[in-house]
Scaffold this active site. Structure first.
Site, mmCIF file in Angstrom:
data_model
loop_
_atom_site.group_PDB
_atom_site.id
_atom_site.type_symbol
_atom_site.label_atom_id
_atom_site.label_comp_id
_atom_site.label_asym_id
_atom_site.label_seq_id
_atom_site.Cartn_x
_atom_site.Cartn_y
_atom_site.Cartn_z
ATOM 1 N N ASP A 1 22.664 23.943 4.855
ATOM 2 C CA ASP A 1 23.833 23.223 5.354
ATOM 3 C C ASP A 1 23.705 22.879 6.833
ATOM 4 O OD1 ASP A 1 24.132 25.298 3.381
ATOM 5 O OD2 ASP A 1 26.291 24.936 3.314
ATOM 6 N N ASP B 1 28.886 25.905 11.990
ATOM 7 C CA ASP B 1 29.383 24.661 11.411
ATOM 8 C C ASP B 1 30.239 23.833 12.367
ATOM 9 O OD1 ASP B 1 28.234 24.466 8.845
ATOM 10 O OD2 ASP B 1 29.530 26.067 8.124
#
Length: 411
Positions: free
Chosen positions: A187, A126
Site C-alpha cells: 500500500d 498513510d
C-alpha cells in the site's frame, strides 16, 4: 461484460493518446450516466450525514456500509484511521463535475478537519492517502495556497519514516514489532506520490524525490515474486537493511495474489513512471499489470476480482470491487504511456471494469448511499467482507473522471 470499447474505424488500433487522425474510442455505456449516479449518491449521503441542527460533524469520516445497512459508518478522522481522506476527496471530485456549492462547502469542512495530521507525530505511513485525497483534490479544485502548504508539511512528516539503511518507508510504526523488523507494505507505493509531488513543488525538497525513487527500487527488488505478483508485507532487518521475508497480512496466504495488494502495485508503479519517466518503472508497471489481468481472466466471471485470486473457494469467494476501481483508474493512466497495442489492451480492460462496476450487480443504488457494494477490506480478520467501502467509491469516481476526460480530449 467484455470488449465494450468500440472503434469508429474498424481494424485499426489507436495510439495511447488520441490524435485528430486516430480512430476514436466509443463506449456501449454512458460515462455521464455513471457520474450522474455518483452525484445523486453524494447528495443522499450528505443528507444522511447531516445532524438534526443541519450541521455536519467533520471530525467523523465515512468508512463503510456493511450488509443490511443503509448509511455510512464513520470513524474519528485522525485517530489511527487511514481512510479519512477519501470522503473529502470524493466530495472535491464530485464538485469538479457538478459545481454544487453545498458539496464544495462540505468538502472544505471534511478536508480542514484533517489539519491536525501535520501537527502531531506521524502515527502511520498513510499520510499520502490521507492528504492527497483531501487537500490534494481540494488544491486541484481551488488552488488554495494553504492546502498546498499542508501537503508540503505532510510530505516532510512522511519522510521521517524513511529508513536509509533499508531504503523504504516504515509501515505501521505504531505496530513496528508485529513482524519482527522494518515492515513495508505494498500500500505504501501510493504514498510515494506525496513525496514526488512535494519535490516538484519545492526545489529544496529534492531529497524527498530521492527517497521515493529508492523506496520504489527497493520494493521492486524484494516485494515481488518472479511472475510479478506481490507480497503484502516485506520485512527487512532494521539495522542491516537486509530483506528477511515476504508475507501476507490481508491476503489468503503468503504465496497468494491478494487482489487489492496487486492493484496498489499497478497504480503505484504507473505513478512512479509519471514522475520519473524511467523506462524500468514503466516496464515493471506493465509486468505487474499483465499478471493481474491474466489471473483475473482465469479466476473471475467478470472484470471484478475475487478478494484473493487464490482463494480455494473460487467464484464463491467474496469479490473486491475496490481492487477493480484502483486498477481501472491506474490503467487509464498507464495506457497513455505504453505502445499503442498494449495501450488499447489496457484501455479496453479499464473500460470493461468500469462497465461491470456500473451495473446493478455492483452499484449500491437504492440499497445504501454508497456508490458501490461488494468490496472486501480485511478478510483474514473478518472485517468489511462484501461491504461498501469508501476507498472503492473514491477510485471509482476518479476512474470515471479520467475516462470522461480521455474521451473528451479525443473529440
Amino acid at each position: 461484460m467484455k470488449y465494450v470499447v468500440k472503434m469508429v474505424a474498424m481494424g485499426l488500433l489507436l495510439t495511447a493518446c488520441a490524435t485528430q487522425d486516430a480512430p476514436k474510442r466509443t463506449l456501449s455505456w454512458d460515462v455521464d450516466d455513471a457520474l450522474g449516479y455518483c452525484a445523486k449518491q453524494v447528495e443522499r449521503a450528505l443528507d444522511s450525514l447531516r445532524q438534526t441542527d443541519g450541521s455536519y460533524d467533520y471530525t467523523m469520516a465515512p468508512r463503510n456500509i456493511l450488509q443490511g445497512e443503509t448509511t455510512w459508518n464513520c470513524r474519528k478522522a485522525y485517530a489511527e484511521e487511514w481512510c479519512s481522506g477519501f470522503w473529502p476527496g470524493i466530495l472535491w471530485m464530485d464538485y469538479g463535475v457538478t459545481q454544487n456549492e453545498n458539496v464544495r462547502q462540505q468538502a472544505q469542512g471534511y478536508t480542514e478537519s484533517l489539519a491536525v495530521l501535520t501537527q502531531q507525530p506521524v502515527f502511520d505511513h498513510d499520510l499520502g492517502f490521507l492528504v492527497l485525497g483531501s487537500y490534494g483534490k481540494g488544491y486541484e479544485q481551488t488552488k488554495n495556497t494553504a492546502y498546498r502548504q499542508m501537503m508540503l508539511d505532510a510530505a516532510d512528516s512522511l519522510a521521517t519514516l524513511f529508513n536509509p539503511m533499508v531504503g523504504t518507508i516504515l509501515s505501521w510504526p505504531r505496530h513496528v514489532k508485529d513482524y519482527g523488523g522494518h515492515n513495508t507494505i505494498m500500500d505504501n507505493m501510493i504514498n510515494l506520490e506525496l513525496l514526488f509531488w512535494a519535490a516538484e513543488q519545492d526545489s529544496s525538497k529534492r531529497a524527498l524525490r530521492d527517497m521515493a525513487v529508492k523506496h520504489a527500487e527497493t520494493t521492486m527488488a524484494h516485494h515481488f515474486r518472479e511472475d510479478g505478483s506481490c507480497y503484502h508485507v516485506a520485512v527487512y532487518d532494521t539495522l542491516t537493511g537486509d530483506f528477511i521475508k515476504g508475507q501476507t497480512h490481508q491476503g489468503y496466504a503468503d504465496w497468494s495474489m491478494w487482489a487489492r495488494g496487486q492493484s496498489w502495485a499497478i497504480y503505484g508503479y504507473t505513478m512512479v513512471y509519471r514522475f520519473t519517466k524511467e523506462q524500468r518503472f514503466l516496464d515493471f508497471a506493465q509486468k505487474v499489470t499483465d499478471i493481474y489481468l491474466k489471473r483475473l481472466r482465469e479466476t473471475s466471471d467478470d472484470m471484478v476480482p475475487l478478494w484473493d485470486m487464490d482463494d480455494p473457494r473460487g467464484e464463491t469467494a467474496p469479490k473486491d470491487a475496490s481492487a477493480a476501481c484502483v486498477v481501472a483508474s491506474a490503467l487509464l493512466e498507464l495506457c497513455q504511456y505504453v505502445e499503442e497495442e498494449k495501450g488499447e489492451e489496457y484501455f479496453a480492460a479499464a473500460a470493461d471494469m468500469l462497465a461491470d462496476l456500473s451495473t446493478e450487480k455492483y452499484q449500491s443504488r437504492d440499497s445504501n448511499v454508497a456508490f458501490l457494494q461488494h468490496s472486501t477490506g480485511h478478510h483474514p480478520a473478518g472485517s468489511e467482507i462484501d461491504a461498501s467501502i469508501v476507498y472503492a467509491d473514491y477510485y471509482y469516481l476518479e476512474a470515471l473522471m479520467r475516462l470522461k476526460n480521455m474521451l473528451k480530449q479525443q473529440m
